[in-house]
Design a protein around this motif. Structure first.
Motif, short mmCIF file in Angstrom:
data_model
loop_
_atom_site.label_atom_id
_atom_site.label_comp_id
_atom_site.label_asym_id
_atom_site.label_seq_id
_atom_site.Cartn_x
_atom_site.Cartn_y
_atom_site.Cartn_z
N PHE A 525 0.98 -1.16 0.05
CA PHE A 525 -0.05 -0.01 -0.01
C PHE A 525 0.96 1.16 -0.18
N GLU A 526 0.53 2.06 -1.02
CA GLU A 526 1.47 3.28 -1.21
C GLU A 526 0.77 4.63 -0.85
N LYS A 527 1.23 5.37 -0.12
CA LYS A 527 0.39 6.56 0.56
C LYS A 527 0.07 7.40 -0.46
N GLN A 528 -0.94 8.10 -1.07
CA GLN A 528 -1.44 9.05 -1.96
C GLN A 528 -1.20 10.34 -1.21
N GLU A 529 -0.13 10.99 -1.41
CA GLU A 529 0.03 12.33 -0.88
C GLU A 529 -0.98 13.29 -1.18
N GLN A 530 -1.51 13.59 -2.33
CA GLN A 530 -2.22 14.36 -2.75
C GLN A 530 -3.84 14.27 -2.16
N LEU A 531 -4.02 12.79 -2.02
CA LEU A 531 -5.18 12.73 -1.42
C LEU A 531 -5.28 12.75 -0.10
N SER A 532 -4.25 12.45 0.54
CA SER A 532 -4.00 12.53 1.98
C SER A 532 -3.99 13.95 2.55
N LYS A 533 -3.71 14.89 1.80
CA LYS A 533 -3.68 16.31 2.04
C LYS A 533 -5.22 16.86 2.76
N ILE A 534 -6.11 15.90 2.20
CA ILE A 534 -7.63 16.30 2.67
C ILE A 534 -7.68 16.21 4.27
N PHE A 535 -7.02 15.16 4.79
CA PHE A 535 -6.84 15.01 6.56
C PHE A 535 -5.98 15.98 7.28
N SER A 536 -5.17 16.82 6.38
CA SER A 536 -4.27 17.81 6.77
C SER A 536 -5.34 18.98 6.71
N ASN A 537 -5.75 18.88 5.78
CA ASN A 537 -6.75 20.27 5.74
C ASN A 537 -8.26 20.42 6.56
N ASP A 538 -8.74 19.10 6.86
CA ASP A 538 -9.85 19.15 7.66
C ASP A 538 -9.67 17.84 8.60
N GLU A 539 -10.04 17.96 9.93
CA GLU A 539 -9.80 17.23 10.92
C GLU A 539 -10.32 15.80 10.44
N TYR A 540 -9.64 14.69 10.61
CA TYR A 540 -9.99 13.26 10.30
C TYR A 540 -10.86 12.90 11.55
N THR A 541 -12.17 12.40 10.89
CA THR A 541 -12.96 11.52 11.90
C THR A 541 -13.21 10.16 11.55
N SER A 542 -13.30 9.97 10.32
CA SER A 542 -13.40 8.50 9.78
C SER A 542 -12.72 8.19 8.52
N GLY A 543 -12.42 6.79 8.23
CA GLY A 543 -11.70 6.55 6.97
C GLY A 543 -12.51 5.76 6.35
N LYS A 544 -13.74 5.49 6.80
CA LYS A 544 -14.66 4.60 5.86
C LYS A 544 -14.88 5.33 4.50
N LEU A 545 -14.89 4.38 3.63
CA LEU A 545 -14.74 4.80 2.07
C LEU A 545 -15.94 4.03 1.46
N VAL A 546 -16.86 4.60 0.65
CA VAL A 546 -17.94 4.11 -0.11
C VAL A 546 -18.03 4.58 -1.56
N THR A 547 -18.23 3.73 -2.20
CA THR A 547 -18.32 3.81 -3.68
C THR A 547 -19.72 3.96 -4.19
N ASP A 548 -20.21 4.56 -5.04
CA ASP A 548 -21.54 4.60 -5.79
C ASP A 548 -21.49 4.13 -7.06
N TYR A 549 -22.75 4.24 -7.80
CA TYR A 549 -23.19 3.78 -9.11
C TYR A 549 -22.50 4.51 -10.29
N SER A 550 -22.24 5.64 -9.76
CA SER A 550 -21.59 6.85 -10.63
C SER A 550 -20.16 6.93 -10.82
N ASN A 551 -19.52 6.03 -10.12
CA ASN A 551 -18.07 6.17 -10.15
C ASN A 551 -17.37 7.27 -9.19
N LYS A 552 -17.99 7.35 -8.20
CA LYS A 552 -17.76 8.42 -7.22
C LYS A 552 -17.24 7.42 -6.02
N LEU A 553 -16.18 8.21 -5.28
CA LEU A 553 -15.55 7.45 -4.03
C LEU A 553 -15.98 8.48 -2.85
#
Length: 935
Positions: A525-553
């Motif tokens: 598993f390799e850290k995605q620096e660009q995506l991980s900035k989100i937790f730097s800009n906004d406080e982490y509460t949950s890492g739960k990931l959900v995909t939908d039928y429109s190709n959104k994460l």
């Protein structure tokens, strides 16, 4: 006595009791503790800045979107009416009416209009309504109407003996209804009867609207009527039956033509323009209270409800709609799905359903009591992951196909569409589609860890995230019957509320340290620096990931709902945010869930129901930001309000300033943030914050510009509010003081220069004097040097003389010793020989002690002057022989050397020395020679 039969009956009743299932616009509740005023709110209005005003039991309540301010009624009575007209806020209350106007410091000041007409106000008269027509302001009590001309400041008074119900302004006319007399119009300041038909005398009119070149009249109990051309006809709506049993107290026609009705005991109805019931909002559906005393639509089309106990704001235009389960029937929603036009929600109390997009009630599916974790549709079948296992849902029934352990989630087999993998409390298992339907096939042997999150890579690799243990890679056999190899990852580590999912062809893992993507080649598993900035800009509460039928994460953070979408021109993921903070949504941390119901509508479960978001309708208006107050104070003193319109000027000691600011935005699910800077002390904007004030302490003298701007959702405010002020220098730092300082400095420079000249002159004289003194000292030193040289020379001469004296003395001693020896020999050899006697006599003459002493004394005095006088003075009892002995001792002669000089024996010399010590009275420890040498 409670029997089992009764218990069963109660249970059945609980199951069939419908939940109030209408999805409603968001409702913001403000209680009395929030706005710090009385319970009842009788009328509402709004000014040009979008500030809201409420006629409250305790006075005029102002709300600017950030802070509530109460202005008590001047005579401490209930404020009944409020109306903003221009820059004035008109209010009416017991025995008085007038207007409030904003002062330079931002506060409101009241001016009464009744001073000239006190004699016309009836005892105990209260003013319940205020209306406007052109440049007239109309104040209405239950017995009179006061028409105030704003141009001439004159009043016209209309009275009614039967009492006045209410004044209405519609279609450029002023209407009012009297009790039992009919409907009247005011023309040219006078009253004209419009109709005294029984309808107008028997029905209490709540409001009158313009409708199709006529009037739509709303009654308290009998619904709506059209009044056109003098004819009255019933406007039939599907809410008539309900309205006949509800007492309508207030109403408001909304911008879109809908009509809001406030009842005395049945909440608020929203009727569509065609008369159908759009919403019925009651206390158990989100209102604070069922008695709506006043209704008002603001500029943003929010509906404000002044209640018998509190204030509510209904966001009618919101892209978010709520279903709030205040009864507890539904419970906490953990999952949802739209399947065959049925909306299913899985909660901690079971599985519920209802026809989608209807106002019908949720119903419980029998046999699903307990925790529901997942709803998954696959191959035309709806699967339910439950605490008791796995169910297949068909309409309003559920059939259990797997039991024993709970089921977390489902994933399709990578190659066989007839197989479905499910994650269980104790590992993984496989469901198989057979001719008879879906059946449980087998558990995956060799892996028994909880598989709440898992994703399949390739044909036989499964990645499992265990919140308390971390990530596992499970390699299975081809038939998915057993785990051949299980590898536990050390990196990334386990994390609170971590999540794992498959998005497209990639597997992602998220926890507090960031977002990671599986490298299929290295299996790391390799850290995605660009995506991980989100937790730097906004406080982490949950890492739960959900995909939908429109190709959104999708995933959730403290202040935002986030989703990634694939780029159209490259493979990079685009980050999108919906600025709805978790604090407003009652989401369960780690169990957040979002389901795509339609291409643009998503359902998000909460602890008390759910809410839906239509992402196409999400837009954020640009609002103006206002500086509400400016306060300043000295250190440890109370703050004082200052003008917010004029440039500020403050004494140097009043250098602690505080600014409060507000954006009049009233959406429940929109978070407003602010940033500011104070030019003159800081050049950069502060970070975004929800704080509604900025404080600056101990500001130095100077000119400043305070700037503040806001961000509402994703939109910056349309303006930047500014306040310019100066903190004056202290008197001792002013220009005048500096001029005085300059003059004093010049005088001081002159005096200092003069003093320096005097000083240097004095120093010069002192230097000359010092030099002369030094010269004198030098001369003295030279003289002393000369004297020392002379003394050294004399000392040298003295020493030479002493040496000569010593040599002479020794010669005398030797001579005398020789003569004595010769004399003794002659005496022995020539006894009786006269010739030798003459020789002996001659020898005696040559060793005569007196002559020798006299010669020695003369030489000794030349060498050591005054010694004999000094010692004689100190010891006056000394005889000449004693002095002679002292002289010899002064020369440091031994007793043996002294004896020939005295022509006595050594023993006699010792005796003489002893007697000399006695005469001198010397201490025992003091040597005689030592003492004599010291004189």
């Amino acid at each position: 006595m409670v029997t089992p039969k009764k218990i069963a009956l109660i249970f059945i009743l609980l199951l069939i009791i419908p939940a109030m299932s209408q999805d409603l616009p968001p409702i913001i509740k403000y209680n009395t503790a929030t706005y710090n005023a009385g319970n009842q709110n009788w009328m509402i209005s709004q000014d040009s800045n979008s500030y809201l005003y409420f006629a409250n039991n305790e006075g005029l309540v102002e709300f600017n979107g950030a802070a509530w301010t109460l202005y008590p009624t001047p005579n401490e009575t209930i404020m009944r009416s409020v109306k903003v007209i221009g820059d004035k806020i008109y209010t009416g209350f017991y025995m008085d009416f007038g207007y409030w106007k904003r002062q330079q410091d931002g506060t409101l000041k009241y001016t009464s209009l009744t001073k000239k007409i006190r004699n016309k106000i009836i005892d105990d008269e209260q003013f319940w309504n205020i209306a406007q027509y052109d440049h007239w302001v109309i104040f209405q009590s239950l017995t009179q109407i006061f028409i105030y001309d704003c141009n001439t400041q004159q009043f016209n008074v209309i009275s009614s003996s039967t009492g006045i119900n209410k004044v209405f302004t519609v279609n450029n006319t002023i209407l009012y209804q009297t009790f039992s007399s009919g409907l009247f119009e005011i023309e040219n300041g006078k009253s004209r009867l419009v109709s005294n038909a029984p309808f107008f005398t028997n029905n209490k009119i709540v409001n009158i609207y313009s409708r199709e070149d006529g009037l739509l009249i709303q009654t308290q109990y009998n619904g709506f009527y059209d009044f056109k051309g003098g004819a009255i006809s019933k406007w039939i709506t599907d809410a008539d039956a309900v309205l006949q049993t509800s007492s309508i107290y207030s109403s408001q026609m909304l911008t879109n033509g809908s009509i809001a009705l406030g009842t005395v005991s049945n909440g608020v109805y929203i009727l569509s323009p065609n008369g159908s019931t759009q919403y019925h909002i009651t206390q158990n559906r989100g209102l604070s209270n069922n008695t709506a005393l006043s209704l008002f639509e603001d500029k943003d089309k929010n509906l404000w409800v002044g209640l018998d106990n509190g204030i509510n704001c209904i966001n009618m235009q919101s892209a978010v709609h709520n279903f709030v389960d205040d009864t507890g029937f539904l419970g906490t929603v953990y999952t949802s799905v739209l399947f065959k036009d049925m909306l299913y929600v899985g909660t901690n109390q079971g599985l519920f359903y209802k026809p989608y997009n209807t106002n019908t009630d949720f119903k419980f599916i029998t046999g699903t009591k307990g925790q529901v974790w997942a709803l998954y549709q696959y191959d035309g079948t709806l699967f339910c992951g439950h605490d008791y296992g796995t169910y297949i849902v068909n309409g309003n029934t559920a059939t259990q196909i797997f039991s024993g352990i709970g089921t977390w989630k489902f994933e399709p087999h990578p190659t066989d569409k007839n197989l479905l993998l499910q994650g269980n409390y104790l590992g993984l298992s496989v469901l198989e589609k057979t001719p008879e339907g879906w059946k449980f096939r087998n558990r995956l042997a060799g892996f028994d860890n909880s598989a709440r999150y898992f994703a399949i890579s390739g044909t036989n690799e499964i990645y499992v995230s265990h919140e308390y243990k971390g990530i596992y890679r499970v390699k299975t056999d081809a038939g998915y019957t057993r785990a051949l190899l299980t590898t536990k990852y050390k990196y990334p580590s386990k994390g609170r509320n971590a999540g794992l999912t498959k998005f497209g062809d990639d597997i992602y893992y998220a926890y507090k340290e960031g977002i990671f993507k599986l490298n299929p080649k290295t299996k790391k598993f390799e850290k995605q620096e660009q995506l991980s900035k989100i937790f730097s800009n906004d406080e982490y509460t949950s890492g739960k990931l959900v995909t939908d039928y429109s190709n959104k994460l999708w995933f959730f953070s403290k202040n935002y709902i986030n989703y990634f979408s694939s780029g159209k021109l490259n493979s990079d993921l685009k980050h999108n945010i919906i600025p709805i903070p978790s604090s407003l949504t009652n989401s369960m941390l780690g169990f957040e869930n979002i389901t795509q119901i339609t291409p643009s509508t998503y359902l998000i479960g909460t602890t008390d129901g759910y809410y839906t978001i239509n992402i196409k309708d999400i837009n954020f208006k640009k609002y103006n930001i206002h500086i509400a107050t400016v306060t300043a104070n000295e250190m440890n003193a109370n703050a004082i309000n200052y003008s917010i319109t004029d440039e500020g000027g403050f004494n140097h000691s009043i250098n602690n300033l505080a600014f409060s600011f507000a954006v009049p935005e009233y959406s429940k699910y929109v978070n407003t943030e602010f940033q500011y800077k104070l030019e003159g002390i800081q050049d950069n904007w502060s970070g975004w914050s929800s704080r509604l004030a900025a404080n600056f302490k101990n500001l130095p003298s100077g000119s400043y510009v305070f700037k503040v701007r806001a961000k509402t959702g994703n939109s910056l405010s349309s303006n930047t509010a500014m306040y310019t002020f100066t903190i004056y220098k202290p008197w001792y730092a002013t220009t005048f003081a500096l001029m005085i300082y300059l003059i004093l400095a010049i005088i001081a420079a002159y005096l200092i220069n003069r003093a320096y000249k005097n000083y240097y002159h004095t120093q010069k004289e002192k230097l000359i004097e010092e030099n002369n003194r030094l010269l004198e000292i030098k001369e003295l030193e030279n003289e002393q040097e000369l004297m020392r040289f002379k003394n050294d020379q004399l000392q040298l001469e003295f020493e030479n003389k002493n040496r000569e004296l010593a040599v002479s003395t020794m010669n005398l001693i030797k001579k005398n010793e020789l003569l004595s020896t010769i004399k003794d020999d002659l005496k022995k050899t020539s006894e009786g020989d006269k010739s030798f006697k003459s020789v002996i006599t001659t020898i005696n003459k040559n060793i005569n002690e007196d002559d020798t002493w006299d010669m020695f004394k003369e030489a000794f005095n030349n060498a050591d002057k005054d010694f004999l006088k000094k010692i004689k003075k100190i010891h006056p009892l000394l005889t000449p022989n004693d002095l002679r002995l002292c002289a010899y001792l002064r020369l440091n002669l031994s007793s043996k050397e002294i004896a020939p000089l005295l022509n006595i024996s050594v023993r006699s010399v010792e005796i003489k020395r002893y007697r000399l010590r006695k005469k001198m009275d010397l201490q025992h420890e003091l040597g005689l020679v030592e003492y004599i040498l010291s004189i």
